[in-house]
Design a protein around this motif. Structure first.
Motif, PDB file in Angstrom:
ATOM      1  N   SER A  89     -33.531  -5.745 -17.193  1.00  0.00           N
ATOM      2  CA  SER A  89     -33.500  -6.976 -16.396  1.00  0.00           C
ATOM      3  C   SER A  89     -34.880  -7.324 -15.860  1.00  0.00           C
ATOM      4  CB  SER A  89     -32.533  -6.835 -15.224  1.00  0.00           C
ATOM      5  OG  SER A  89     -32.584  -8.015 -14.449  1.00  0.00           O
ATOM      6  N   GLY A  90     -35.124  -8.615 -15.784  1.00  0.00           N
ATOM      7  CA  GLY A  90     -36.353  -9.114 -15.165  1.00  0.00           C
ATOM      8  C   GLY A  90     -36.422  -8.801 -13.672  1.00  0.00           C
ATOM      9  N   ARG A  91     -35.317  -8.317 -13.111  1.00  0.00           N
ATOM     10  CA  ARG A  91     -35.365  -7.869 -11.709  1.00  0.00           C
ATOM     11  C   ARG A  91     -36.162  -6.570 -11.590  1.00  0.00           C
ATOM     12  NH1 ARG A  91     -29.837  -9.354 -11.798  1.00  0.00           N
ATOM     13  NH2 ARG A  91     -29.503 -11.275 -10.639  1.00  0.00           N
ATOM     14  N   GLU A  92     -36.203  -5.823 -12.714  1.00  0.00           N
ATOM     15  CA  GLU A  92     -36.868  -4.507 -12.695  1.00  0.00           C
ATOM     16  C   GLU A  92     -38.285  -4.550 -13.228  1.00  0.00           C
ATOM     17  OE1 GLU A  92     -34.433  -1.358 -14.569  1.00  0.00           O
ATOM     18  OE2 GLU A  92     -32.832  -2.833 -14.356  1.00  0.00           O
ATOM     19  N   VAL A  93     -38.569  -5.515 -14.082  1.00  0.00           N
ATOM     20  CA  VAL A  93     -39.861  -5.500 -14.770  1.00  0.00           C
ATOM     21  C   VAL A  93     -40.279  -6.921 -15.127  1.00  0.00           C
ATOM     22  CG1 VAL A  93     -38.838  -5.216 -17.090  1.00  0.00           C
ATOM     23  CG2 VAL A  93     -41.089  -4.354 -16.669  1.00  0.00           C
ATOM     24  N   ASP A  94     -41.605  -7.147 -15.160  1.00  0.00           N
ATOM     25  CA  ASP A  94     -42.118  -8.419 -15.674  1.00  0.00           C
ATOM     26  C   ASP A  94     -42.177  -8.271 -17.200  1.00  0.00           C
ATOM     27  OD1 ASP A  94     -43.728 -10.451 -16.714  1.00  0.00           O
ATOM     28  OD2 ASP A  94     -44.939 -10.572 -14.892  1.00  0.00           O
TER      29      ASP A  94
END
Ligand SMILES: Cc1cc2nc3c(=O)[nH]c(=O)nc-3n(C[C@H](O)[C@H](O)[C@H](O)COP(=O)(O)O)c2cc1C
Length: 192
Positions: A89-94
């Motif tokens: 998820s983009g919540r965890e990583v760019d």
């Protein structure tokens, strides 16, 4: 050959293969990208496209905020990128930074246009409705980007030049058989 009949949808894999896309979005100064296999053309005039997104996806949150999204059609050479952006998820990583995803400038929105896509739609979000465990998000296509030399004069994808990444479900990817294209004119075949 006799068909097996079961109640319900079983593993719900019988409708594959589908061209793998990467849906992109830009909101609150942030780019994000996710793999999307559940997508469809909806209307030609005005041109509209739909994507089916689970509500928990970070992309869903950003799409509702930005009210726009991009649909990037990917070649088989980029199947690993599809699996990568579909694996976290983009919540965890760019994701753009982690995989050095290159982008081109959009024409009408702020959505990232993936340089590696052979075509991309820029969409303005016009509607969204929840069906079961996904949200059907409808966009009007405001601009299209495509690699002209990968399409025929009639703007069909030229399979001699590019193989779209076909997703089979169950983490499997394949390519279409190029040698098997048949031109079946519906006006002729409808009257046979
Ligand atoms: C090939 C492939 C196809 C996928 N198709 C969809 C889809 O159609 N809809 C969906 O909600 N998630 C789909 N996913 C899962 C998301 O891409 C994945 O959960 C992603 O990490 C979500 O990222 P986000 O939280 O940054 O939005 C797919 C994953 C893969 C690998």
């Amino acid at each position: 050959m006799a068909k097996v009949s079961i109640e319900g949808a079983g593993k719900f894999s019988h409708h594959y293969p589908k061209v793998a896309t990467i849906v992109t979005v830009h909101a609150t100064g942030k780019d994000n990208a996710m793999a999307v296999a559940w997508h469809s053309s909806i209307s030609a005039n005005p041109p509209m496209y739909g994507v089916s997104i689970a509500p928990k996806r970070f992309t869903m949150e950003l799409m509702l905020e930005a009210k726009e999204f991009g649909v990037n059609f990917m070649p088989i050479e980029k199947a690993e990128l599809v699996a990568s952006v579909g694996g976290i998820s983009g919540r965890e990583v760019d994701k753009f930074q982690r995989w050095g995803i290159e982008k081109d400038k959009p024409l009408k929105t702020s959505v990232p246009i993936l340089r590696d896509a052979y075509a991309c739609y820029e969409c303005k979000l016009v509607d969204h409705t929840t069906y079961g465990d996904h949200v059907w998000v409808v966009g009007e296509i405001l601009a299209t980007h495509f690699e002209e030399e990968l399409f025929t004069e009639g703007q069909a994808l030229n399979l001699e030049r590019v193989s779209p990444a076909l997703f089979m479900g169950n983490e499997l990817y394949t390519i279409p058989a190029k040698d098997n294209i048949r031109n079946l004119d519906r006006k002729v075949y409808g009257k046979r």
